[in-house]
Design a protein around this motif. Structure first.
Motif, PDB file in Angstrom:
ATOM      1  N   VAL A 120       0.851  -1.194   0.000  1.00  0.00           N
ATOM      2  CA  VAL A 120       0.000   0.000   0.000  1.00  0.00           C
ATOM      3  C   VAL A 120       0.882   1.238   0.000  1.00  0.00           C
ATOM      4  CG1 VAL A 120      -1.652   1.352   1.354  1.00  0.00           C
ATOM      5  CG2 VAL A 120      -1.929  -1.132   1.162  1.00  0.00           C
ATOM      6  N   GLY A 121       0.590   2.178  -0.904  1.00  0.00           N
ATOM      7  CA  GLY A 121       1.326   3.430  -0.975  1.00  0.00           C
ATOM      8  C   GLY A 121       0.467   4.588  -0.491  1.00  0.00           C
ATOM      9  N   LEU A 122       0.999   5.350   0.463  1.00  0.00           N
ATOM     10  CA  LEU A 122       0.284   6.495   1.018  1.00  0.00           C
ATOM     11  C   LEU A 122       1.205   7.701   1.093  1.00  0.00           C
ATOM     12  CD1 LEU A 122      -1.442   4.839   4.136  1.00  0.00           C
ATOM     13  CD2 LEU A 122      -2.377   5.075   1.834  1.00  0.00           C
ATOM     14  N   LYS A 123       0.609   8.879   0.943  1.00  0.00           N
ATOM     15  CA  LYS A 123       1.295  10.149   1.175  1.00  0.00           C
ATOM     16  C   LYS A 123       0.223  11.203   1.395  1.00  0.00           C
ATOM     17  CE  LYS A 123       4.529  13.480  -0.891  1.00  0.00           C
ATOM     18  NZ  LYS A 123       5.241  13.890  -2.130  1.00  0.00           N
ATOM     19  N   GLN A 124       0.384  12.017   2.433  1.00  0.00           N
ATOM     20  CA  GLN A 124      -0.592  13.064   2.738  1.00  0.00           C
ATOM     21  C   GLN A 124      -2.002  12.471   2.864  1.00  0.00           C
ATOM     22  OE1 GLN A 124       0.210  16.168   3.470  1.00  0.00           O
ATOM     23  NE2 GLN A 124       2.374  16.009   2.922  1.00  0.00           N
ATOM     24  N   THR A 125      -2.093  11.327   3.537  1.00  0.00           N
ATOM     25  CA  THR A 125      -3.360  10.619   3.692  1.00  0.00           C
ATOM     26  C   THR A 125      -3.734  10.542   5.165  1.00  0.00           C
ATOM     27  OG1 THR A 125      -3.024   9.311   1.694  1.00  0.00           O
ATOM     28  CG2 THR A 125      -4.513   8.393   3.352  1.00  0.00           C
ATOM     29  N   ILE A 126      -5.010  10.752   5.473  1.00  0.00           N
ATOM     30  CA  ILE A 126      -5.505  10.656   6.838  1.00  0.00           C
ATOM     31  C   ILE A 126      -6.609   9.603   6.872  1.00  0.00           C
ATOM     32  CG2 ILE A 126      -6.648  11.880   8.735  1.00  0.00           C
ATOM     33  CD1 ILE A 126      -5.351  14.458   7.671  1.00  0.00           C
ATOM     34  N   ILE A 137      -2.574  -1.026  -3.314  1.00  0.00           N
ATOM     35  CA  ILE A 137      -3.358   0.214  -3.362  1.00  0.00           C
ATOM     36  C   ILE A 137      -2.425   1.422  -3.383  1.00  0.00           C
ATOM     37  CG2 ILE A 137      -4.783   1.709  -1.872  1.00  0.00           C
ATOM     38  CD1 ILE A 137      -6.340  -0.803  -1.090  1.00  0.00           C
ATOM     39  N   ASN A 138      -2.800   2.438  -4.156  1.00  0.00           N
ATOM     40  CA  ASN A 138      -2.155   3.747  -4.093  1.00  0.00           C
ATOM     41  C   ASN A 138      -3.232   4.755  -3.701  1.00  0.00           C
ATOM     42  OD1 ASN A 138      -1.059   6.389  -4.903  1.00  0.00           O
ATOM     43  ND2 ASN A 138       0.631   5.157  -5.693  1.00  0.00           N
ATOM     44  N   PHE A 139      -3.085   5.338  -2.522  1.00  0.00           N
ATOM     45  CA  PHE A 139      -4.182   6.130  -1.960  1.00  0.00           C
ATOM     46  C   PHE A 139      -3.607   7.389  -1.304  1.00  0.00           C
ATOM     47  CE2 PHE A 139      -8.061   6.541   0.797  1.00  0.00           C
ATOM     48  CZ  PHE A 139      -9.001   6.487  -0.206  1.00  0.00           C
ATOM     49  N   CYS A 140      -2.999   8.242  -2.108  1.00  0.00           N
ATOM     50  CA  CYS A 140      -2.385   9.475  -1.613  1.00  0.00           C
ATOM     51  C   CYS A 140      -3.382  10.634  -1.674  1.00  0.00           C
ATOM     52  CB  CYS A 140      -1.157   9.830  -2.444  1.00  0.00           C
ATOM     53  SG  CYS A 140       0.115   8.551  -2.473  1.00  0.00           S
ATOM     54  N   ASP A 141      -3.191  11.628  -0.799  1.00  0.00           N
ATOM     55  CA  ASP A 141      -3.967  12.874  -0.817  1.00  0.00           C
ATOM     56  C   ASP A 141      -5.455  12.643  -0.572  1.00  0.00           C
ATOM     57  OD1 ASP A 141      -1.744  14.602  -1.390  1.00  0.00           O
ATOM     58  OD2 ASP A 141      -1.787  13.852  -3.438  1.00  0.00           O
ATOM     59  N   CYS A 142      -5.768  11.875   0.459  1.00  0.00           N
ATOM     60  CA  CYS A 142      -7.165  11.589   0.798  1.00  0.00           C
ATOM     61  C   CYS A 142      -7.378  11.720   2.301  1.00  0.00           C
ATOM     62  CB  CYS A 142      -7.545  10.160   0.410  1.00  0.00           C
ATOM     63  SG  CYS A 142      -7.530   9.823  -1.348  1.00  0.00           S
ATOM     64  N   SER A 159      -6.322  -3.254  -5.136  1.00  0.00           N
ATOM     65  CA  SER A 159      -6.001  -2.730  -6.474  1.00  0.00           C
ATOM     66  C   SER A 159      -6.771  -1.443  -6.770  1.00  0.00           C
ATOM     67  CB  SER A 159      -6.281  -3.780  -7.555  1.00  0.00           C
ATOM     68  OG  SER A 159      -5.504  -4.933  -7.331  1.00  0.00           O
ATOM     69  N   TYR A 160      -6.867  -0.588  -5.777  1.00  0.00           N
ATOM     70  CA  TYR A 160      -7.570   0.688  -5.945  1.00  0.00           C
ATOM     71  C   TYR A 160      -6.538   1.812  -6.091  1.00  0.00           C
ATOM     72  CZ  TYR A 160     -11.669   3.685  -5.666  1.00  0.00           C
ATOM     73  OH  TYR A 160     -12.690   4.538  -5.973  1.00  0.00           O
ATOM     74  N   VAL A 161      -6.908   2.835  -6.869  1.00  0.00           N
ATOM     75  CA  VAL A 161      -6.032   3.988  -7.092  1.00  0.00           C
ATOM     76  C   VAL A 161      -6.811   5.269  -6.879  1.00  0.00           C
ATOM     77  CG1 VAL A 161      -4.601   5.224  -8.754  1.00  0.00           C
ATOM     78  CG2 VAL A 161      -4.614   2.731  -8.770  1.00  0.00           C
ATOM     79  N   HIS A 162      -6.240   6.171  -6.079  1.00  0.00           N
ATOM     80  CA  HIS A 162      -6.735   7.541  -6.074  1.00  0.00           C
ATOM     81  C   HIS A 162      -5.858   8.327  -7.033  1.00  0.00           C
ATOM     82  CE1 HIS A 162      -6.894  11.776  -4.419  1.00  0.00           C
ATOM     83  NE2 HIS A 162      -8.136  11.515  -4.770  1.00  0.00           N
ATOM     84  N   PHE A 163      -6.450   8.798  -8.123  1.00  0.00           N
ATOM     85  CA  PHE A 163      -5.690   9.517  -9.151  1.00  0.00           C
ATOM     86  C   PHE A 163      -5.502  10.964  -8.686  1.00  0.00           C
ATOM     87  CE2 PHE A 163      -7.844   6.057 -11.395  1.00  0.00           C
ATOM     88  CZ  PHE A 163      -6.764   5.452 -12.015  1.00  0.00           C
ATOM     89  N   ASN A 164      -4.261  11.299  -8.337  1.00  0.00           N
ATOM     90  CA  ASN A 164      -3.990  12.583  -7.691  1.00  0.00           C
ATOM     91  C   ASN A 164      -2.969  13.424  -8.442  1.00  0.00           C
ATOM     92  OD1 ASN A 164      -1.818  10.859  -7.091  1.00  0.00           O
ATOM     93  ND2 ASN A 164      -1.341  11.996  -5.221  1.00  0.00           N
ATOM     94  N   GLY A 195     -12.914  -2.816  -5.203  1.00  0.00           N
ATOM     95  CA  GLY A 195     -11.606  -3.131  -5.751  1.00  0.00           C
ATOM     96  C   GLY A 195     -11.513  -2.993  -7.257  1.00  0.00           C
ATOM     97  N   GLN A 196     -10.266  -2.982  -7.744  1.00  0.00           N
ATOM     98  CA  GLN A 196      -9.977  -2.835  -9.176  1.00  0.00           C
ATOM     99  C   GLN A 196     -10.650  -1.587  -9.725  1.00  0.00           C
ATOM    100  OE1 GLN A 196      -8.060  -4.463 -11.249  1.00  0.00           O
ATOM    101  NE2 GLN A 196      -7.541  -6.343 -10.188  1.00  0.00           N
ATOM    102  N   GLY A 197     -10.660  -0.522  -8.912  1.00  0.00           N
ATOM    103  CA  GLY A 197     -11.294   0.717  -9.341  1.00  0.00           C
ATOM    104  C   GLY A 197     -10.427   1.913  -9.024  1.00  0.00           C
ATOM    105  N   GLY A 198     -11.026   3.085  -9.175  1.00  0.00           N
ATOM    106  CA  GLY A 198     -10.274   4.299  -8.909  1.00  0.00           C
ATOM    107  C   GLY A 198     -11.187   5.486  -8.703  1.00  0.00           C
ATOM    108  N   LEU A 199     -10.629   6.512  -8.094  1.00  0.00           N
ATOM    109  CA  LEU A 199     -11.325   7.774  -7.853  1.00  0.00           C
ATOM    110  C   LEU A 199     -10.431   8.890  -8.363  1.00  0.00           C
ATOM    111  CD1 LEU A 199     -13.740   9.243  -6.463  1.00  0.00           C
ATOM    112  CD2 LEU A 199     -12.327   9.319  -4.390  1.00  0.00           C
ATOM    113  N   VAL A 200     -10.992   9.748  -9.208  1.00  0.00           N
ATOM    114  CA  VAL A 200     -10.221  10.862  -9.774  1.00  0.00           C
ATOM    115  C   VAL A 200     -10.400  12.076  -8.883  1.00  0.00           C
ATOM    116  CG1 VAL A 200      -9.882  12.325 -11.787  1.00  0.00           C
ATOM    117  CG2 VAL A 200     -10.501   9.919 -12.093  1.00  0.00           C
ATOM    118  N   GLY A 201      -9.315  12.509  -8.252  1.00  0.00           N
ATOM    119  CA  GLY A 201      -9.391  13.655  -7.363  1.00  0.00           C
ATOM    120  C   GLY A 201      -9.297  14.972  -8.130  1.00  0.00           C
ATOM    121  N   PRO A 202      -9.802  16.051  -7.514  1.00  0.00           N
ATOM    122  CA  PRO A 202     -10.372  16.105  -6.177  1.00  0.00           C
ATOM    123  C   PRO A 202     -11.859  15.729  -6.206  1.00  0.00           C
ATOM    124  CG  PRO A 202     -10.314  18.320  -7.081  1.00  0.00           C
ATOM    125  CD  PRO A 202      -9.702  17.411  -8.115  1.00  0.00           C
ATOM    126  N   ALA A 203     -12.269  14.917  -5.235  1.00  0.00           N
ATOM    127  CA  ALA A 203     -13.662  14.473  -5.192  1.00  0.00           C
ATOM    128  C   ALA A 203     -14.176  14.589  -3.762  1.00  0.00           C
ATOM    129  CB  ALA A 203     -13.774  13.037  -5.684  1.00  0.00           C
TER     130      ALA A 203
END
Length: 419
Positions: A120-126, A137-142, A159-164, A195-203
């Motif tokens: 799991v990759g995180l940065k600036q995540t709470i 998972i890559n879930f930065c800036d959330c 396998s989720y991605v937050h597109f940041n 899973g196997q999805g993504g969210l395009v930020g900012p949301a």
């Protein structure tokens, strides 16, 4: 083996009671303060590396039980388990955990019993209490809240991605999942990102929302309580102009609301969290680390927001030439409002107006909190979960006034971008 052959920092921790089964494989930086590492139930597995003068390790922490771990300038609460990976400049509150292969960079706060699976990759995540991330998972800036317990928690599927990161190379893309005023009360329905999805930020995604597996979601659903399912996109080819910005209203609004929620969370930490340190030995220092992480999170969001305004300004020439004629005037007006009023907007987000917002509700909430703290002790989760509905409502009203005060002042600077 001879004690003299061991590096002095390792020897000091062994004498303090830290369990280090393979001490010659462990690397402790000379700058690490042994007084900030508990000797009670702490285990450093093979290949553990600890560095940073700000590092804090509380009782019961276990590092590297699955793979080597590197911890740099992190603060770890009681019972935290970091099973393998790299962790820097982040805070892990009691019983947070991460499996092997984690890559947690600066500005993260994982609150009680939250965590993630492997890789799991995180940065600036709470992550609020109980929030759980699957694997790969890559879930930065959330900021992710929602859920009431370990069996009823917000979750991000594997396998989720937050597109940041945008094609225009900016990162004014933080996503708010749930919110702070209601999320801190630990009573809201969880959010599920399939899973196997993504969210395009900012949301902005509301409590009780489920995004179906395999969906890449590109919009907002702040009202919550919805099942969101993506539609297949038809093949398309059109002209692409690098650096060009179109309608920025949603991006501006979502950045303002994200920062307003971070400011509300800082108020919560200052007035509530800091009165509930939990751990009598390390709790105060741990919460100080969390406050510093929040300050860095705010600085990061302001920096990225400022960069967006600068990039929009730099793209004014192309925008005047390339935007569709039927929308060009409105879009340029929105963009020029952001550019021209950025100094005022930034001032609204940094002038500490939130300190006075909702003071009447805050003081009433804090007064009533005293009795619950006396009954439950200094354990944060126990105290918050014991609050009755009226007291929770007071606390939520206070934090909502904080968000509203900041957001209203900011939108007064850029009314065309009001969400």
């Amino acid at each position: 083996m001879s004690d003299i052959a061991l590096p002095l920092p390792v020897l000091k921790l062994l004498k303090k009671g830290v369990r280090i089964p393979a001490p010659f494989s462990v690397d402790i930086g000379d700058e690490v303060d042994p007084a900030r590492i508990s000797g009670e139930g702490v285990v450093f597995g093979r290949g553990t590396k600890v560095s940073g003068a700000k590092t804090l390790i509380s009782a019961g922490v276990k590092l590297g039980c699955e793979a080597p771990v590197a911890v740099d300038d992190c603060q770890l609460g009681r019972g935290v388990e970091l099973k393998g990976g790299f962790f820097t400049a982040s805070v892990f509150l009691a019983q947070a955990s991460m499996a092997s292969g984690a890559h947690v960079r600066e500005g993260c706060i994982l609150e009680e019993e939250s965590g993630g699976g492997h890789t799991v990759g995180l940065k600036q995540t709470i992550l609020f209490p109980y929030a759980t991330l699957g694997s790969l998972i890559n879930f930065c800036d959330c900021l992710l809240s929602g859920g009431t317990s370990r069996t009823d928690h917000s979750e991000v599927g594997s396998s989720y991605v937050h597109f940041n990161y945008t094609p225009n190379q900016d990162k004014a893309t933080p996503s708010l999942l749930g919110d702070v005023p209601r999320g801190v009360m630990l009573t809201e329905p969880p959010i599920f990102l399939g899973g196997q999805g993504g969210l395009v930020g900012p949301a902005r995604i509301g409590f009780g929302t489920l995004i179906a597996a395999g969906t890449v979601w590109r919009g907002d659903c702040p009202e919550g309580g919805k099942l969101l399912r993506g539609e297949g996109q038809s093949a398309d080819a059109r002209d692409y102009h690098p650096g060009l910005y179109g309608d920025i209203r949603r991006r501006v609004a979502n950045n303002i609301l994200y920062i307003a929620n971070l400011l509300a969370l800082r108020q919560w930490y200052l007035h509530v969290r800091c009165t509930l340190p939990g751990d009598p030995d390390m709790g105060d220092a741990l919460l100080q680390g969390a406050l510093e992480a929040l300050e860095k999170a705010l600085a990061e969001r302001l920096r990225r927001f400022r960069e967006l305004a600068q990039k929009v300004q730099a793209a004014q020439g192309p925008a005047e030439r390339l935007l569709p004629a039927e929308t060009r005037g409105d879009i340029l007006s929105e963009q020029r409002q952001l550019i021209g009023r950025w100094p005022e907007l930034e001032a609204c987000l940094t002038d500490r107006r939130e300190d006075a917002a909702g003071r009447e509700e805050r003081d009433a909430f804090l007064t009533k909190l005293v009795a619950f703290r006396a009954a439950q002790g200094n354990d944060y989760i126990r105290v918050i979960r014991s609050l009755d509905r009226d007291v929770r409502s007071l606390g939520t009203a206070w934090l909502q006034r904080v968000v509203q005060a900041v957001a209203e002042a900011a939108f007064a600077c850029v009314p065309a971008c009001r969400g």
